[in-house]
Design an enzyme around this catalytic site. Structure first.
Site, PDB file in Angstrom:
ATOM      1  N   TYR A  23     -12.890  40.812  12.708  1.00 40.92           N
ATOM      2  CA  TYR A  23     -12.797  39.596  12.927  1.00 40.92           C
ATOM      3  C   TYR A  23     -11.648  38.918  12.531  1.00 40.92           C
ATOM      4  O   TYR A  23     -10.860  38.148  13.113  1.00 40.92           O
ATOM      5  CB  TYR A  23     -14.094  39.031  12.363  1.00 40.92           C
ATOM      6  CG  TYR A  23     -14.299  37.541  12.742  1.00 40.92           C
ATOM      7  CD1 TYR A  23     -14.817  37.111  13.998  1.00 40.92           C
ATOM      8  CD2 TYR A  23     -14.169  36.497  11.594  1.00 40.92           C
ATOM      9  CE1 TYR A  23     -14.601  35.805  14.370  1.00 40.92           C
ATOM     10  CE2 TYR A  23     -14.287  35.192  12.147  1.00 40.92           C
ATOM     11  CZ  TYR A  23     -14.360  34.934  13.201  1.00 40.92           C
ATOM     12  OH  TYR A  23     -14.540  33.386  13.503  1.00 40.92           O
TER      13      TYR A  23
ATOM     14  N   LYS B 271      -8.787  36.819  14.887  1.00 40.99           N
ATOM     15  CA  LYS B 271      -8.457  35.374  14.500  1.00 40.99           C
ATOM     16  C   LYS B 271      -6.979  35.296  14.058  1.00 40.99           C
ATOM     17  O   LYS B 271      -6.238  34.342  14.428  1.00 40.99           O
ATOM     18  CB  LYS B 271      -9.514  34.596  13.695  1.00 40.99           C
ATOM     19  CG  LYS B 271     -10.753  34.578  13.893  1.00 40.99           C
ATOM     20  CD  LYS B 271     -10.793  33.763  15.434  1.00 40.99           C
ATOM     21  CE  LYS B 271     -12.195  33.699  16.023  1.00 40.99           C
ATOM     22  NZ  LYS B 271     -12.129  32.924  17.074  1.00 40.99           N
TER      23      LYS B 271
HETATM   24  P1  NDP Z   1     -21.872  30.655  18.150  1.00 40.39           P
HETATM   25  O1  NDP Z   1     -22.675  31.936  18.128  1.00 40.39           O
HETATM   26  O2  NDP Z   1     -22.941  29.289  18.024  1.00 40.39           O
HETATM   27  O3  NDP Z   1     -21.463  30.228  19.536  1.00 40.39           O
HETATM   28  C1  NDP Z   1     -20.349  31.176  20.048  1.00 40.39           C
HETATM   29  C2  NDP Z   1     -20.209  30.689  21.677  1.00 40.39           C
HETATM   30  O4  NDP Z   1     -19.373  31.798  22.228  1.00 40.39           O
HETATM   31  C3  NDP Z   1     -21.403  30.552  22.329  1.00 40.39           C
HETATM   32  O5  NDP Z   1     -21.720  29.615  23.484  1.00 40.39           O
HETATM   33  C4  NDP Z   1     -21.631  32.058  23.347  1.00 40.39           C
HETATM   34  O6  NDP Z   1     -22.010  31.637  24.479  1.00 40.39           O
HETATM   35  C5  NDP Z   1     -20.089  32.223  23.444  1.00 40.39           C
HETATM   36  N1  NDP Z   1     -19.732  33.470  24.071  1.00 40.39           N
HETATM   37  C6  NDP Z   1     -19.646  34.498  22.917  1.00 40.39           C
HETATM   38  N2  NDP Z   1     -19.311  35.556  23.622  1.00 40.39           N
HETATM   39  C7  NDP Z   1     -19.192  35.444  25.002  1.00 40.39           C
HETATM   40  C8  NDP Z   1     -18.485  35.921  25.968  1.00 40.39           C
HETATM   41  N3  NDP Z   1     -18.265  37.219  26.205  1.00 40.39           N
HETATM   42  N4  NDP Z   1     -18.167  35.140  27.241  1.00 40.39           N
HETATM   43  C9  NDP Z   1     -18.549  33.868  27.181  1.00 40.39           C
HETATM   44  N5  NDP Z   1     -18.872  33.313  26.002  1.00 40.39           N
HETATM   45  C10 NDP Z   1     -19.311  33.958  24.875  1.00 40.39           C
HETATM   46  O7  NDP Z   1     -20.687  30.233  16.966  1.00 40.39           O
HETATM   47  P2  NDP Z   1     -19.889  29.062  16.988  1.00 40.39           P
HETATM   48  O8  NDP Z   1     -19.947  27.798  17.725  1.00 40.39           O
HETATM   49  O9  NDP Z   1     -19.754  29.029  15.376  1.00 40.39           O
HETATM   50  O10 NDP Z   1     -18.362  29.861  17.316  1.00 40.39           O
HETATM   51  C11 NDP Z   1     -17.166  29.371  18.118  1.00 40.39           C
HETATM   52  C12 NDP Z   1     -16.201  29.727  17.954  1.00 40.39           C
HETATM   53  O11 NDP Z   1     -15.687  29.183  16.725  1.00 40.39           O
HETATM   54  C13 NDP Z   1     -15.847  31.157  17.759  1.00 40.39           C
HETATM   55  O12 NDP Z   1     -14.746  31.624  18.410  1.00 40.39           O
HETATM   56  C14 NDP Z   1     -15.835  31.440  16.314  1.00 40.39           C
HETATM   57  O13 NDP Z   1     -15.249  32.519  16.094  1.00 40.39           O
HETATM   58  C15 NDP Z   1     -15.216  30.023  15.846  1.00 40.39           C
HETATM   59  N6  NDP Z   1     -15.251  29.702  14.362  1.00 40.39           N
HETATM   60  C16 NDP Z   1     -16.711  29.742  13.832  1.00 40.39           C
HETATM   61  C17 NDP Z   1     -16.858  29.407  12.648  1.00 40.39           C
HETATM   62  C18 NDP Z   1     -18.098  29.375  12.041  1.00 40.39           C
HETATM   63  O14 NDP Z   1     -18.203  29.469  10.792  1.00 40.39           O
HETATM   64  N7  NDP Z   1     -19.160  29.142  12.733  1.00 40.39           N
HETATM   65  C19 NDP Z   1     -15.532  29.167  11.687  1.00 40.39           C
HETATM   66  C20 NDP Z   1     -14.600  29.392  12.281  1.00 40.39           C
HETATM   67  C21 NDP Z   1     -14.302  29.926  13.730  1.00 40.39           C
HETATM   68  P3  NDP Z   1     -23.161  32.833  25.245  1.00 40.39           P
HETATM   69  O15 NDP Z   1     -23.741  33.837  24.329  1.00 40.39           O
HETATM   70  O16 NDP Z   1     -23.936  32.185  26.005  1.00 40.39           O
HETATM   71  O17 NDP Z   1     -22.147  33.518  26.127  1.00 40.39           O
HETATM   72  C1  8X3 Z   2     -15.831  32.113  10.837  1.00 40.78           C
HETATM   73  C2  8X3 Z   2     -15.775  31.836   9.314  1.00 40.78           C
HETATM   74  O1  8X3 Z   2     -15.456  32.711   6.975  1.00 40.78           O
HETATM   75  O2  8X3 Z   2     -17.510  33.253   8.280  1.00 40.78           O
HETATM   76  O3  8X3 Z   2     -14.566  32.159  11.282  1.00 40.78           O
HETATM   77  O4  8X3 Z   2     -15.367  34.149   8.639  1.00 40.78           O
HETATM   78  S1  8X3 Z   2     -16.082  33.013   8.358  1.00 40.78           S
END
Ligand code: NDP
Ligand code: 8X3
Length: 259
Positions: free
Chosen positions: A159, A163
């Site tokens: 992961y 990123k």
């Molecule tokens: P969620 O799991 O709530 O949302 C993830 C979203 O990504 C869902 O809408 C899912 O939709 C979509 N997704 C996953 N795989 C696919 C795919 N193959 N095709 C299309 N859509 C896809 O997580 P977050 O909102 O937290 O994550 C959003 C982004 O933010 C990610 O890139 C994550 O790495 C990043 N992030 C998150 C952090 C956190 O602490 N939560 C911190 C830093 C970054 P569906 O399943 O319907 O396809």
């Molecule tokens: C998601 C934040 O710290 O869980 O990107 O990796 S962490």
């Protein structure tokens, strides 16, 4: 602050949940028309229905798996005429799977993380950015990186590596677009309470909840507010990257939990 979002077309990937969903709602509240993409059709339609009735903007839903290059390029380069001029791309779809040591990661988990977070993000850029360049649009690309892209942590090698790739892809894209009006931002959040950890722990909600208990995490709306801020900057201001953490998180590793 001036509203520079109203009437523009924004594509949000991963709009069914968490950060993507909040960004969609926030951009709609500012008057953007939205193309919402994700795999779960029912949730996509539910988000779209909420946004249409709450904000009266136009919404197009696209059931899309960003891992599928053919689907991404076909669907995003054959949008109806009234949707094809995407001005704002929120390249958000992504996930983590598992916390094993890197040499013990499941092959399917490695593939899903790299294919979604890295290759999927690139496919969407390839599908959307050329039309911005061709029409000399004042486009905005916001990629969802992470503090995990700046510092590796135990059990997160794939992961974190994915990123880190998003960070460098964002930097490279910004360089490749430097002679255009298009701006590129990499947002690097720390802990945001979403479905992220439920997905990472493969449905174990108790384990997922513990990630956020006692640390007052960021909310998806915090990230959406930041996206709105980025999109509302005057044309002469580009924000290459923004790191956001909860107050009790210093970086990807150092965190303070209250008992
Ligand atoms: P969620 O799991 O709530 O949302 C993830 C979203 O990504 C869902 O809408 C899912 O939709 C979509 N997704 C996953 N795989 C696919 C795919 N193959 N095709 C299309 N859509 C896809 O997580 P977050 O909102 O937290 O994550 C959003 C982004 O933010 C990610 O890139 C994550 O790495 C990043 N992030 C998150 C952090 C956190 O602490 N939560 C911190 C830093 C970054 P569906 O399943 O319907 O396809
Ligand atoms: C998601 C934040 O710290 O869980 O990107 O990796 S962490």
């Amino acid at each position: 602050m001036e509203n520079r979002v109203k009437g523009r077309i924004a594509l949000v990937t991963g709009a069914t949940s968490g950060i993507g969903r909040s960004c969609a709602v926030k951009l709609a509240a500012l008057g953007a028309d939205l193309v919402l993409a994700g795999r779960r059709e029912t949730m996509l339609e539910e988000v779209a229905a909420h946004i249409r009735s709450a904000y009266g903007v136009r919404v197009l839903t696209l059931v899309l798996d960003v891992r599928d290059s053919f689907q991404v390029l076909d669907k995003l380069t054959h949008l109806p005429d009234e949707w094809k001029n995407i001005d704002i791309l929120i390249n958000n779809a992504g996930l983590a799977l598992g916390t094993e040591k890197v040499f013990e990661n499941q092959v399917e988990d490695i593939d899903a993380m790299v294919d979604t977070n890295v290759k999927g993000l690139l496919y969407v850029i390839k599908a959307v950015v050329p039309q911005m360049v061709a029409r000399k649009a004042q486009g905005i690309v916001v990629n969802l990186g992470s503090v995990a892209g700046n510092t590796a942590y135990a059990g997160g090698a794939v992961y974190c590596g994915s990123k880190a790739a998003v960070r460098y892809i964002s930097d490279g894209l910004r360089i490749d677009l430097v002679d255009t009006p298009i701006k590129v931002t990499n947002i690097e959040p720390g802990l945001v309470e979403t479905e992220f950890s439920i997905v990472r722990y493969k449905g174990d909600k108790d384990k997922a909840k513990k990630v956020y208990t006692g640390i007052d995490p960021l909310t998806p709306d915090d990230i959406a507010d930041t996206v709105a801020y980025i999109c509302n900057m005057p044309q002469n201001v580009q924000i290459p990257e923004i790191v956001l953490t909860p107050t009790h998180q210093a970086d990807a590793i150092y965190k303070h939990y209250e008992n």
